[in-house]
Design an enzyme around this catalytic site. Structure first.
Site, mmCIF file in Angstrom:
data_model
loop_
_atom_site.group_PDB
_atom_site.id
_atom_site.type_symbol
_atom_site.label_atom_id
_atom_site.label_comp_id
_atom_site.label_asym_id
_atom_site.label_seq_id
_atom_site.Cartn_x
_atom_site.Cartn_y
_atom_site.Cartn_z
ATOM 1 N N GLU A 237 -16.798 5.468 22.004
ATOM 2 C CA GLU A 237 -17.492 4.264 22.451
ATOM 3 C C GLU A 237 -18.108 3.527 21.265
ATOM 4 O O GLU A 237 -18.476 4.142 20.258
ATOM 5 C CB GLU A 237 -18.575 4.636 23.471
ATOM 6 N N SER B 3 -11.863 -0.315 26.531
ATOM 7 C CA SER B 3 -11.798 0.656 27.620
ATOM 8 C C SER B 3 -10.436 0.588 28.310
ATOM 9 O O SER B 3 -9.420 0.901 27.696
ATOM 10 C CB SER B 3 -12.954 0.436 28.597
ATOM 11 N N HIS C 92 -13.449 6.152 25.291
ATOM 12 C CA HIS C 92 -14.690 6.895 25.599
ATOM 13 C C HIS C 92 -14.500 8.347 25.135
ATOM 14 O O HIS C 92 -14.848 9.296 25.850
ATOM 15 C CB HIS C 92 -14.992 6.864 27.102
#
Length: 285
Positions: free
Chosen positions: A214, A145, A187
């Protein structure tokens, strides 16, 4: 403790990446098969792994660090240290420097806020040591992330989604320059960020855009190849042959035109050579 300056360390970095650098799109499986985390653990030495977890991007670094510590302990890591860096001067910790110099086989950057992570680590001897060791092949490095976004030199710091590509859709900043060849967005399909990545690449067409879903990872190894691991896809945006864009002629919020943009979508097992810009289909099918 005598330390090399950041500038001196940077001159030691060879251009090609020689070891495993795992760029994870976030929300990786932490409970069941843990394929991506297990791959990092294996690349870092398996049962001999001596890991450093850097949870500094998180608003709750203590909890985040402990979460990953438990995961890697269950996998059987030999040693784990949490680099709980909450202020820049914490990067001067002599114990952590010694660990990186003598023992550490893998560093894991957790998720959170990439701007916070950058502000704490950028231009510190500690970060330079991690960067040099990863690129020279002396340790594995993973980021998920925010820890993935910060791998770039031109870093996506934020922005919107669900619109046509336009320059106001993406906020750019400077990253930690671990993989300067690419611009990472995470994402990716889960948050509809294709237009955001295209908008970023328009300003830096010499870079390769990586949109990582993800529970999906782009793993870089020797010979400048990346391999896709996980349940989703890695979207590659290549603007090196772009023949036209109206970016310099329209306002920041106006839609962008981009001609001859090349896009690849890779799934588990597929590979891509970032030097030759050639995708390679998975051999496991």
């Amino acid at each position: 403790m005598q330390q090399l300056t950041s500038q001196a360390l940077e001159h030691m970095i060879p251009p090609p990446t020689q070891t495993s650098i795992l760029i994870i799109g976030g929300a990786e499986d932490k409970v069941h098969g843990r394929e991506i985390l297990q791959t990092f653990f294996n690349r870092a030495g398996g049962a001999k792994a001596q890991l450093a977890i850097v949870p500094s991007a998180s608003r709750e670094p203590g909890l985040q660090g402990e979460r990953y510590q438990k995961i890697f302990e269950e996998m059987g890591a030999k040693e784990i240290k949490i680099f709980d860096i909450r202020e820049r001067h914490h990067c001067e910790n002599t114990e952590w420097h010694s660990y990186l110099d003598t023992s550490c086989t893998g560093v894991f950057l957790t998720g959170g806020d990439q701007l916070r992570l950058y502000s704490l680590l950028a231009d510190t001897p500690l970060m330079s040591k991690i960067r040099v060791a990863a690129r020279e092949g002396r340790m594995a490095l993973a980021g998920t992330s925010a820890g993935a976004a910060v791998m770039s030199h031109h870093m996506i710091a934020g922005g919107g989604s669900g619109e046509s590509p336009n320059r106001s859709l993406v906020d750019m900043a400077t990253g930690l320059d671990i993989m300067p060849e690419v611009i990472v967005d995470q994402h990716f399909h889960n948050r509809n960020r294709l237009s955001r990545l295209i908008s970023a690449i328009t300003s830096h067409p010499e870079r390769l855009g990586l949109g990582i879903d993800e529970d999906t990872c782009a793993m870089f190894e020797a010979q400048e190849k990346l391999k896709v691991i996980g349940k989703g896809t890695v979207t590659i945006v290549d603007a090196t042959e772009m023949s036209y864009t109206n970016a310099s002629k329209v306002g920041a919020a106006d839609p962008l035109s981009l001609f001859n943009l090349r896009v690849h979508i890779l799934s588990h097992g597929d590979e891509y050579n970032i030097r030759t810009r050639i995708p390679i289909a998975s051999q496991s099918l």
